[in-house]
Design an enzyme around this catalytic site. Structure first.
Site, PDB file in Angstrom:
ATOM      1  N   SER A 131       0.806  -1.282   0.003  1.00  0.00           N
ATOM      2  CA  SER A 131       0.031   0.139   0.011  1.00  0.00           C
ATOM      3  C   SER A 131       0.806   1.415  -0.007  1.00  0.00           C
ATOM      4  CB  SER A 131      -0.931   0.052   1.176  1.00  0.00           C
ATOM      5  OG  SER A 131      -1.425   1.277   1.433  1.00  0.00           O
ATOM      6  N   TYR A 144      -2.402   0.437  10.586  1.00  0.00           N
ATOM      7  CA  TYR A 144      -2.328  -0.151   9.196  1.00  0.00           C
ATOM      8  C   TYR A 144      -0.843   0.103   8.781  1.00  0.00           C
ATOM      9  CZ  TYR A 144      -3.676  -0.787   4.249  1.00  0.00           C
ATOM     10  OH  TYR A 144      -3.512  -1.184   3.046  1.00  0.00           O
ATOM     11  N   LYS A 148       1.907  -2.266   7.181  1.00  0.00           N
ATOM     12  CA  LYS A 148       2.568  -2.328   5.663  1.00  0.00           C
ATOM     13  C   LYS A 148       4.004  -2.146   5.595  1.00  0.00           C
ATOM     14  CE  LYS A 148      -1.303  -3.530   3.515  1.00  0.00           C
ATOM     15  NZ  LYS A 148      -1.269  -4.704   2.604  1.00  0.00           N
TER      16      LYS A 148
END
Length: 229
Positions: A131, A144, A148
């Protein structure tokens, strides 16, 4: 005929990648969280195999796989599944942190560990659909983004470790992509969601297949895909 193990094939980028590979006649092994989902995807992709195991509980993946038949040959392992739960550091609970780290980082590491013997034998390819948050963390995205960023570290280490075995490793960093996850993000942000504003999953699938189909004399390490609008 190449064999690909894919997580997250039920929708979004994973679904687009699975459709493209299925259409050209490759063999798919679709990782799903439960038997019900396995039945749905088996109907959607005739001839595909399914592999059941909950990414949210990576400690039990080994047990789950021990009760199933694993593919003898794997040409690529495509990590596409992911979860997101926005929130400021002062608000996020350990449960939210663990869930995102389990699905987005620890489970991909565990899946890779299980399938490395087959990947080494085939001189295969591991692709991590990461991402933009794996490169830059913003307010509200700490858990998050941490998962990642960790996924990038996993890919970079794996690439160096397995280079001598002929295993290629690619990280793809899509910007915001039109998908159910993006709809959830907009809901959490309190914003209206228009899929037309964001990258089509098919465009990301094109970049994934480009990396996958590159001749053996080259390897894409990192590939960033941004919205063109």
């Amino acid at each position: 005929m190449a064999t690909h193990v894919i997580t997250g094939a039920g929708s979004g980028i994973g679904g687009a990648v699975a459709r493209r590979l299925h259409a050209r006649g490759d063999q798919l092994v679709l990782h799903v969280r439960d038997a019900g989902r396995a039945k749905e995807l088996a109907a959607q992709f005739p001839g595909a195999r399914t592999l059941v195991g909950d990414l949210a509980d990576p400690d039990r993946l080994s047990w789950a796989f021990s009760h199933q038949s694993l593919p003898e040959r794997i040409d690529s392992l495509l990590h596409v599944a992911g979860v997101v739960d926005l929130g400021d550091v002062g608000e996020l609970t350990p449960k939210s942190w663990r869930h995102q780290l389990n699905v987005n980082l620890i489970a991909p590491a565990e899946l890779t560990r299980h399938f490395l013997p087959q990947l080494r034998a085939a001189r295969g390819h591991v692709i991590f659909v990461n991402s933009g948050a794996g490169l830059h963390a913003h307010a509200g995205w700490s858990a998050y983004a941490a998962s990642k960023h960790g996924l990038k570290a996993l890919a970079d280490s794996l690439r160096e470790e397995e280079h001598g075995n002929g295993v290629r490793v690619t990280s793809v960093y899509p910007g915001r992509t039109a998908s159910p996850m993006q709809a959830k993000v907009h809901q959490q942000e309190g914003k209206e969601y228009d899929p037309a504003d964001w990258i089509d999953p098919e465009s990301v699938a094109t970049t994934v297949l480009m990396a996958l189909d590159l001749p053996r004399d080259a390897e894409v390490n990192d590939l960033t895909v941004r919205p063109g609008r």
